[in-house]
Design a protein around this motif. Sequence first.
Motif, PDB file in Angstrom:
ATOM      1  N   LEU A  19      50.458  48.170  32.023  1.00 12.75           N
ATOM      2  CA  LEU A  19      49.586  48.196  33.199  1.00 12.75           C
ATOM      3  C   LEU A  19      48.129  48.366  32.804  1.00 12.75           C
ATOM      4  O   LEU A  19      47.231  47.685  33.325  1.00 12.75           O
ATOM      5  CB  LEU A  19      50.000  49.329  34.135  1.00 12.75           C
ATOM      6  N   LEU A  20      47.864  49.291  31.871  1.00 14.66           N
ATOM      7  CA  LEU A  20      46.487  49.551  31.445  1.00 14.66           C
ATOM      8  C   LEU A  20      45.885  48.335  30.743  1.00 14.66           C
ATOM      9  O   LEU A  20      44.700  48.025  30.926  1.00 14.66           O
ATOM     10  CB  LEU A  20      46.436  50.773  30.524  1.00 14.66           C
ATOM     11  N   VAL A  21      46.693  47.634  29.944  1.00 13.11           N
ATOM     12  CA  VAL A  21      46.212  46.411  29.288  1.00 13.11           C
ATOM     13  C   VAL A  21      45.810  45.381  30.336  1.00 13.11           C
ATOM     14  O   VAL A  21      44.740  44.745  30.253  1.00 13.11           O
ATOM     15  CB  VAL A  21      47.299  45.829  28.354  1.00 13.11           C
ATOM     16  N   MET A  22      46.647  45.226  31.351  1.00 16.79           N
ATOM     17  CA  MET A  22      46.383  44.277  32.428  1.00 16.79           C
ATOM     18  C   MET A  22      45.101  44.632  33.178  1.00 16.79           C
ATOM     19  O   MET A  22      44.251  43.767  33.438  1.00 16.79           O
ATOM     20  CB  MET A  22      47.573  44.283  33.389  1.00 16.79           C
ATOM     21  N   ILE A  23      44.932  45.915  33.502  1.00 16.14           N
ATOM     22  CA  ILE A  23      43.762  46.363  34.259  1.00 16.14           C
ATOM     23  C   ILE A  23      42.493  46.267  33.417  1.00 16.14           C
ATOM     24  O   ILE A  23      41.440  45.813  33.897  1.00 16.14           O
ATOM     25  CB  ILE A  23      43.979  47.808  34.762  1.00 16.14           C
ATOM     26  N   LEU A  24      42.582  46.666  32.139  1.00 15.97           N
ATOM     27  CA  LEU A  24      41.401  46.617  31.268  1.00 15.97           C
ATOM     28  C   LEU A  24      40.913  45.184  31.073  1.00 15.97           C
ATOM     29  O   LEU A  24      39.702  44.935  31.002  1.00 15.97           O
ATOM     30  CB  LEU A  24      41.739  47.250  29.910  1.00 15.97           C
ATOM     31  N   GLN A  25      41.833  44.250  30.989  1.00 12.04           N
ATOM     32  CA  GLN A  25      41.432  42.839  30.881  1.00 12.04           C
ATOM     33  C   GLN A  25      40.654  42.401  32.115  1.00 12.04           C
ATOM     34  O   GLN A  25      39.667  41.664  32.014  1.00 12.04           O
ATOM     35  CB  GLN A  25      42.681  41.959  30.711  1.00 12.04           C
TER      36      GLN A  25
ATOM     37  N   SER B 139      51.984  38.315  46.409  1.00  9.54           N
ATOM     38  CA  SER B 139      52.493  37.898  45.100  1.00  9.54           C
ATOM     39  C   SER B 139      51.657  36.757  44.534  1.00  9.54           C
ATOM     40  O   SER B 139      51.328  36.742  43.335  1.00  9.54           O
ATOM     41  CB  SER B 139      53.959  37.454  45.217  1.00  9.54           C
ATOM     42  N   GLU B 140      51.309  35.813  45.398  1.00  8.19           N
ATOM     43  CA  GLU B 140      50.508  34.663  44.967  1.00  8.19           C
ATOM     44  C   GLU B 140      49.146  35.128  44.465  1.00  8.19           C
ATOM     45  O   GLU B 140      48.620  34.616  43.468  1.00  8.19           O
ATOM     46  CB  GLU B 140      50.339  33.697  46.140  1.00  8.19           C
ATOM     47  N   LEU B 141      48.555  36.119  45.125  1.00 11.66           N
ATOM     48  CA  LEU B 141      47.254  36.656  44.707  1.00 11.66           C
ATOM     49  C   LEU B 141      47.353  37.278  43.324  1.00 11.66           C
ATOM     50  O   LEU B 141      46.523  37.004  42.442  1.00 11.66           O
ATOM     51  CB  LEU B 141      46.769  37.698  45.719  1.00 11.66           C
ATOM     52  N   LEU B 142      48.356  38.117  43.106  1.00  9.16           N
ATOM     53  CA  LEU B 142      48.485  38.804  41.821  1.00  9.16           C
ATOM     54  C   LEU B 142      48.723  37.812  40.688  1.00  9.16           C
ATOM     55  O   LEU B 142      48.137  37.945  39.596  1.00  9.16           O
ATOM     56  CB  LEU B 142      49.640  39.812  41.896  1.00  9.16           C
ATOM     57  N   LEU B 143      49.557  36.816  40.927  1.00  7.59           N
ATOM     58  CA  LEU B 143      49.796  35.786  39.922  1.00  7.59           C
ATOM     59  C   LEU B 143      48.513  35.013  39.616  1.00  7.59           C
ATOM     60  O   LEU B 143      48.184  34.741  38.450  1.00  7.59           O
ATOM     61  CB  LEU B 143      50.883  34.818  40.399  1.00  7.59           C
ATOM     62  N   GLY B 144      47.760  34.680  40.684  1.00  5.12           N
ATOM     63  CA  GLY B 144      46.510  33.951  40.507  1.00  5.12           C
ATOM     64  C   GLY B 144      45.480  34.745  39.726  1.00  5.12           C
ATOM     65  O   GLY B 144      44.779  34.211  38.855  1.00  5.12           O
ATOM     66  N   VAL B 145      45.366  36.035  40.022  1.00  2.53           N
ATOM     67  CA  VAL B 145      44.413  36.901  39.325  1.00  2.53           C
ATOM     68  C   VAL B 145      44.740  36.978  37.840  1.00  2.53           C
ATOM     69  O   VAL B 145      43.864  36.822  36.979  1.00  2.53           O
ATOM     70  CB  VAL B 145      44.412  38.321  39.951  1.00  2.53           C
ATOM     71  N   MET B 146      46.002  37.210  37.509  1.00  5.05           N
ATOM     72  CA  MET B 146      46.388  37.356  36.112  1.00  5.05           C
ATOM     73  C   MET B 146      46.232  36.056  35.330  1.00  5.05           C
ATOM     74  O   MET B 146      45.816  36.064  34.163  1.00  5.05           O
ATOM     75  CB  MET B 146      47.836  37.859  36.024  1.00  5.05           C
ATOM     76  N   GLU B 147      46.536  34.939  35.979  1.00  5.93           N
ATOM     77  CA  GLU B 147      46.387  33.653  35.289  1.00  5.93           C
ATOM     78  C   GLU B 147      44.922  33.331  35.052  1.00  5.93           C
ATOM     79  O   GLU B 147      44.550  32.779  34.014  1.00  5.93           O
ATOM     80  CB  GLU B 147      47.061  32.550  36.093  1.00  5.93           C
ATOM     81  N   THR B 148      44.059  33.689  36.007  1.00  3.48           N
ATOM     82  CA  THR B 148      42.624  33.444  35.855  1.00  3.48           C
ATOM     83  C   THR B 148      42.031  34.322  34.760  1.00  3.48           C
ATOM     84  O   THR B 148      41.197  33.868  33.956  1.00  3.48           O
ATOM     85  CB  THR B 148      41.888  33.725  37.181  1.00  3.48           C
ATOM     86  N   ILE B 149      42.440  35.574  34.698  1.00  7.15           N
ATOM     87  CA  ILE B 149      41.885  36.529  33.734  1.00  7.15           C
ATOM     88  C   ILE B 149      42.361  36.262  32.309  1.00  7.15           C
ATOM     89  O   ILE B 149      41.581  36.261  31.355  1.00  7.15           O
ATOM     90  CB  ILE B 149      42.256  37.972  34.132  1.00  7.15           C
ATOM     91  N   MET B 150      43.676  36.008  32.163  1.00  3.63           N
ATOM     92  CA  MET B 150      44.260  35.941  30.828  1.00  3.63           C
ATOM     93  C   MET B 150      44.991  34.641  30.528  1.00  3.63           C
ATOM     94  O   MET B 150      45.571  34.499  29.451  1.00  3.63           O
ATOM     95  CB  MET B 150      45.231  37.113  30.638  1.00  3.63           C
TER      96      MET B 150
END
Length: 432
Positions: free
Chosen positions: A155-161, A257-268
């Motif tokens: 979780l922390l890795v995800m948030i820090l990114q 769910s779509e928002l969270l997937l979109g955020v993570m794909e955009t960031i990393m």
Amino acid sequence: MKNRSKDIMVIGFALFAMFFGAGNMIFPPKLGLETGSQWVLGFASFTFADAGLALLTILALIRGTGSFEHLARRAGRFPAAVLGMCVFLCVGPLMAIPRTAASTFELGVAPIFHTGARVVFSVIFFVIVFALAARPTKVIDIIGKFLTPALYIALLVMILQGILHPMGRPVETAGAAEVFATGIKAGYQTMDVFGAVIFNVLVASALAQRRYQGKEAIKTAAWAGLVAVVGLTIVYGGLAYLGSCASGLYDKSIGQSELLLGVMETIMGRSGVVLLGVVVALACLTTAVGLTSAAASYFSGLTRGKVKEVPFVALICAFSAAVSNVGIDSIVAFSAPVLTVIYPAVLTLIVLSFFDEKIKNDWVIRLATLGALAASLLKALSGWVPALGFVNQLPLNSLDFGWLTPAFLCGLLGLLIPMKQTEGKGREALRR
């Protein structure tokens, strides 16, 4: 030999992981998206209504015997039994446990492996749950010592990114009052109070195994609960921030769910989707293990120990595996109305339990609980019966707290009803 500091951390970490399911992960980003530049206020009110009420529930339960039946005893034996059964069924094999597998598949497995093998996955998922939950005396240690650290690090890795590589700047949003109300309503709707009712079975068991009793048990549980709340607060804040940074890029109508997937794909990129899958899997697994073990313990208790916990663990896992295959939307549509109706009654009992010694008349508690239950039932029915629309005009209805006024008035009415002497003697005997 007791090691209180270590016990507090292990139990606290386990509570954090059991509370933090897939729902807790998708709510804060959407809240951040909706509150934009005022995400801090939104996440603070959300945390109060979610983790704050859950901690209050743990304290209320641990002050008694640790059981929901003891908490609800003054409302009457039958209402206590019905409410308890509804809580453990709905926030167990009928809804929350199957939803953990469905969420893991839809948010973690399907996006990564592009597979539709839901049935095969559900079998594998619940075989793992069974292997971990079949050792009820070790559940707190397994989750607190091993699964939680892995979950928290991911979780922390995800948030820090997201902090190091923000998607954008939060957009200006509505006034503070509206933002505060949005956070309170979102936190209330997580219904983590039900989770606290169930998980407290494991907390009470863990404290008893470590030979904590009386005030020492209450203090240890309070500190462990605080550890869990601090952990949740940090994660909620980080996830809400990620959502606020996306407020200028996504429309508010986007799914959680779509928002969270979109955020993570955009960031990393692709690795973000994989990391999200790992986080979802760990979050759902810890919640599923905790819920399964606690529900099995509860149902075994109903048989007065004649049927041990392991057969119930097997039955719950098999049933949950089958239900999980209908998908998240169908699971929520089936069970959410029941939870929405009984949630106010459970909250009423929790709050009144802190005034147990001050309230001499059981009718106060009985009628207050009935008032809350009636108000929430009428509100649920108002969508089909227009004549019941008046319940939506109650004070605080916009925050989903419209039941407070009927509960308060019915509690006052209870003061006017004399209590039989036998009831008073029975209550005093229970206290002693």
